[in-house]
Design a protein around this motif. Structure first.
Motif, PDB file in Angstrom:
ATOM      1  N   ILE A   9     -62.425 -12.956   9.955  1.00 46.92           N
ATOM      2  CA  ILE A   9     -61.804 -11.636   9.904  1.00 46.92           C
ATOM      3  C   ILE A   9     -61.364 -11.387   8.461  1.00 46.92           C
ATOM      4  O   ILE A   9     -60.409 -12.002   7.987  1.00 46.92           O
ATOM      5  CB  ILE A   9     -60.597 -11.542  10.857  1.00 46.92           C
ATOM      6  N   PRO A  10     -62.066 -10.499   7.759  1.00 50.91           N
ATOM      7  CA  PRO A  10     -61.645 -10.162   6.392  1.00 50.91           C
ATOM      8  C   PRO A  10     -60.494  -9.144   6.451  1.00 50.91           C
ATOM      9  O   PRO A  10     -60.714  -7.967   6.715  1.00 50.91           O
ATOM     10  CB  PRO A  10     -62.906  -9.557   5.766  1.00 50.91           C
ATOM     11  N   PHE A  11     -59.282  -9.604   6.223  1.00 51.45           N
ATOM     12  CA  PHE A  11     -58.111  -8.746   6.395  1.00 51.45           C
ATOM     13  C   PHE A  11     -57.720  -7.981   5.130  1.00 51.45           C
ATOM     14  O   PHE A  11     -56.903  -7.071   5.192  1.00 51.45           O
ATOM     15  CB  PHE A  11     -56.914  -9.565   6.895  1.00 51.45           C
ATOM     16  N   VAL A  12     -58.299  -8.310   3.983  1.00 53.58           N
ATOM     17  CA  VAL A  12     -57.911  -7.660   2.732  1.00 53.58           C
ATOM     18  C   VAL A  12     -58.239  -6.172   2.749  1.00 53.58           C
ATOM     19  O   VAL A  12     -57.447  -5.347   2.337  1.00 53.58           O
ATOM     20  CB  VAL A  12     -58.574  -8.370   1.519  1.00 53.58           C
ATOM     21  N   GLY A  13     -59.378  -5.784   3.251  1.00 55.74           N
ATOM     22  CA  GLY A  13     -59.782  -4.377   3.233  1.00 55.74           C
ATOM     23  C   GLY A  13     -59.219  -3.543   4.365  1.00 55.74           C
ATOM     24  O   GLY A  13     -59.459  -2.336   4.417  1.00 55.74           O
ATOM     25  N   LEU A  14     -58.487  -4.142   5.279  1.00 53.33           N
ATOM     26  CA  LEU A  14     -57.978  -3.406   6.439  1.00 53.33           C
ATOM     27  C   LEU A  14     -56.654  -2.714   6.132  1.00 53.33           C
ATOM     28  O   LEU A  14     -55.840  -3.214   5.359  1.00 53.33           O
ATOM     29  CB  LEU A  14     -57.787  -4.364   7.619  1.00 53.33           C
ATOM     30  N   LYS A  15     -56.441  -1.575   6.770  1.00 52.75           N
ATOM     31  CA  LYS A  15     -55.180  -0.848   6.622  1.00 52.75           C
ATOM     32  C   LYS A  15     -54.078  -1.559   7.386  1.00 52.75           C
ATOM     33  O   LYS A  15     -54.346  -2.354   8.301  1.00 52.75           O
ATOM     34  CB  LYS A  15     -55.332   0.567   7.167  1.00 52.75           C
ATOM     35  N   LEU A  16     -52.838  -1.246   7.033  1.00 55.05           N
ATOM     36  CA  LEU A  16     -51.701  -1.782   7.788  1.00 55.05           C
ATOM     37  C   LEU A  16     -51.746  -1.205   9.202  1.00 55.05           C
ATOM     38  O   LEU A  16     -52.158  -0.074   9.410  1.00 55.05           O
ATOM     39  CB  LEU A  16     -50.382  -1.413   7.105  1.00 55.05           C
ATOM     40  N   LEU A  56     -49.567 -11.441   9.070  1.00 54.96           N
ATOM     41  CA  LEU A  56     -50.461 -10.972  10.121  1.00 54.96           C
ATOM     42  C   LEU A  56     -49.967 -11.535  11.442  1.00 54.96           C
ATOM     43  O   LEU A  56     -49.577 -12.699  11.513  1.00 54.96           O
ATOM     44  CB  LEU A  56     -51.886 -11.467   9.882  1.00 54.96           C
ATOM     45  N   GLU A  57     -50.004 -10.729  12.484  1.00 56.79           N
ATOM     46  CA  GLU A  57     -49.695 -11.218  13.824  1.00 56.79           C
ATOM     47  C   GLU A  57     -50.959 -11.104  14.656  1.00 56.79           C
ATOM     48  O   GLU A  57     -51.523 -10.020  14.797  1.00 56.79           O
ATOM     49  CB  GLU A  57     -48.569 -10.407  14.464  1.00 56.79           C
ATOM     50  N   PRO A 106     -52.995 -19.790   1.716  1.00 56.56           N
ATOM     51  CA  PRO A 106     -52.704 -19.505   0.305  1.00 56.56           C
ATOM     52  C   PRO A 106     -52.771 -18.002  -0.006  1.00 56.56           C
ATOM     53  O   PRO A 106     -53.490 -17.249   0.658  1.00 56.56           O
ATOM     54  CB  PRO A 106     -53.794 -20.261  -0.448  1.00 56.56           C
ATOM     55  N   HIS A 107     -52.037 -17.582  -1.023  1.00 58.40           N
ATOM     56  CA  HIS A 107     -51.962 -16.169  -1.408  1.00 58.40           C
ATOM     57  C   HIS A 107     -53.331 -15.576  -1.730  1.00 58.40           C
ATOM     58  O   HIS A 107     -53.579 -14.416  -1.466  1.00 58.40           O
ATOM     59  CB  HIS A 107     -51.026 -15.992  -2.612  1.00 58.40           C
ATOM     60  N   GLY A 108     -54.246 -16.338  -2.285  1.00 56.88           N
ATOM     61  CA  GLY A 108     -55.535 -15.815  -2.700  1.00 56.88           C
ATOM     62  C   GLY A 108     -56.555 -15.615  -1.587  1.00 56.88           C
ATOM     63  O   GLY A 108     -57.612 -15.032  -1.809  1.00 56.88           O
ATOM     64  N   GLU A 109     -56.276 -16.063  -0.386  1.00 53.81           N
ATOM     65  CA  GLU A 109     -57.225 -15.927   0.725  1.00 53.81           C
ATOM     66  C   GLU A 109     -57.441 -14.463   1.083  1.00 53.81           C
ATOM     67  O   GLU A 109     -56.520 -13.653   1.012  1.00 53.81           O
ATOM     68  CB  GLU A 109     -56.731 -16.679   1.957  1.00 53.81           C
ATOM     69  N   HIS A 110     -58.648 -14.153   1.499  1.00 53.46           N
ATOM     70  CA  HIS A 110     -58.955 -12.779   1.876  1.00 53.46           C
ATOM     71  C   HIS A 110     -59.500 -12.658   3.297  1.00 53.46           C
ATOM     72  O   HIS A 110     -59.755 -11.565   3.774  1.00 53.46           O
ATOM     73  CB  HIS A 110     -59.953 -12.182   0.883  1.00 53.46           C
ATOM     74  N   GLN A 111     -59.694 -13.797   3.977  1.00 60.26           N
ATOM     75  CA  GLN A 111     -60.170 -13.758   5.359  1.00 60.26           C
ATOM     76  C   GLN A 111     -59.641 -14.967   6.113  1.00 60.26           C
ATOM     77  O   GLN A 111     -59.197 -15.944   5.524  1.00 60.26           O
ATOM     78  CB  GLN A 111     -61.691 -13.713   5.427  1.00 60.26           C
ATOM     79  N   ILE A 112     -59.694 -14.870   7.438  1.00 63.89           N
ATOM     80  CA  ILE A 112     -59.259 -15.961   8.306  1.00 63.89           C
ATOM     81  C   ILE A 112     -60.310 -16.148   9.388  1.00 63.89           C
ATOM     82  O   ILE A 112     -60.866 -15.177   9.895  1.00 63.89           O
ATOM     83  CB  ILE A 112     -57.870 -15.670   8.919  1.00 63.89           C
ATOM     84  N   ASN A 113     -60.603 -17.420   9.705  1.00 67.96           N
ATOM     85  CA  ASN A 113     -61.553 -17.730  10.774  1.00 67.96           C
ATOM     86  C   ASN A 113     -60.745 -18.099  12.012  1.00 67.96           C
ATOM     87  O   ASN A 113     -59.934 -19.030  11.974  1.00 67.96           O
ATOM     88  CB  ASN A 113     -62.481 -18.872  10.365  1.00 67.96           C
ATOM     89  N   VAL A 114     -60.967 -17.394  13.118  1.00 62.57           N
ATOM     90  CA  VAL A 114     -60.169 -17.580  14.329  1.00 62.57           C
ATOM     91  C   VAL A 114     -60.883 -18.416  15.391  1.00 62.57           C
ATOM     92  O   VAL A 114     -60.362 -18.585  16.492  1.00 62.57           O
ATOM     93  CB  VAL A 114     -59.747 -16.217  14.928  1.00 62.57           C
ATOM     94  N   ALA A 115     -62.048 -18.984  15.080  1.00 63.22           N
ATOM     95  CA  ALA A 115     -62.827 -19.721  16.080  1.00 63.22           C
ATOM     96  C   ALA A 115     -62.058 -20.914  16.638  1.00 63.22           C
ATOM     97  O   ALA A 115     -62.059 -21.157  17.848  1.00 63.22           O
ATOM     98  CB  ALA A 115     -64.156 -20.181  15.484  1.00 63.22           C
ATOM     99  N   GLN A 116     -61.383 -21.677  15.784  1.00 67.59           N
ATOM    100  CA  GLN A 116     -60.645 -22.861  16.235  1.00 67.59           C
ATOM    101  C   GLN A 116     -59.533 -22.479  17.211  1.00 67.59           C
ATOM    102  O   GLN A 116     -59.308 -23.158  18.208  1.00 67.59           O
ATOM    103  CB  GLN A 116     -60.065 -23.609  15.025  1.00 67.59           C
TER     104      GLN A 116
END
Length: 178
Positions: A9-16, A56-57, A106-116
């Protein structure tokens, strides 16, 4: 475990605000984790991500069925699966997933993998003891079930003359004498 890109999930480009993601989970998902306890799986995962300015929640919800063998008879059956998971993702100096409800990236991350997280939620939602519904209501008939009933110990509270065993009478006295 191989990386499952469709769960990034690339969260950087998403709106609040809230964003919804839907996933269809089948047996190939579990094969990526080398988990082979499910013969088949048909699950639907709904993920609602609430993006805020500093965190992020993630709210996961799973619903569906997995085909598993019965622990008593080894007969396959469809086990319904329902589960929820709430995860808070915060930003920090380094990656930390020690807490099961809080993930620090980390602050520099731009996406999260939720598979695990999806994998763990589903595996933990399946009961530890899997009993075929036919065993519970008595409608399942199998050779193994007949053998189990055949070897089940018979209760014999009385010996042939109708009296109880005197050794047990002495032990029962210990319970009543206080």
């Amino acid at each position: 475990m191989k990386q499952l890109k469709e769960f990034d999930i690339p969260f950087v480009g998403l709106k609040l605000g809230k964003h919804r993601f839907d996933y269809q989970i089948d047996k190939t998902f579990f094969e990526a984790f080398n988990y082979d306890e499910f013969a088949e799986a048909t699950l639907k995962v709904n993920l609602v991500m609430d993006k805020k300015s500093n965190m992020l929640e993630l709210s996961f919800k799973v619903d569906g069925v997995v085909n598993v063998p019965c622990d008593l008879t080894d007969e396959p059956f469809d086990q319904p699966v329902e589960g929820n998971l709430h995860l808070v993702v915060k930003f920090g100096e380094e990656y930390n997933d020690e807490n099961e409800e809080l993930l620090i990236i980390p602050h520099g991350e731009h996406q999260i993998n939720v598979a695990q997280y999806i994998y763990e939620m589903i595996v933990l939602a399946v009961p530890a003891k899997r009993v075929h519904p036919g065993v519970k209501d008595g409608t399942l008939s199998s050779e193994l079930l007949q053998k189990l009933e055949e070897f089940q110990p018979k209760e014999e509270n009385k010996n042939n003359d109708g009296d109880t065993d005197p050794r047990w009478d002495t032990l029962k006295k210990l319970l009543t004498d206080k």
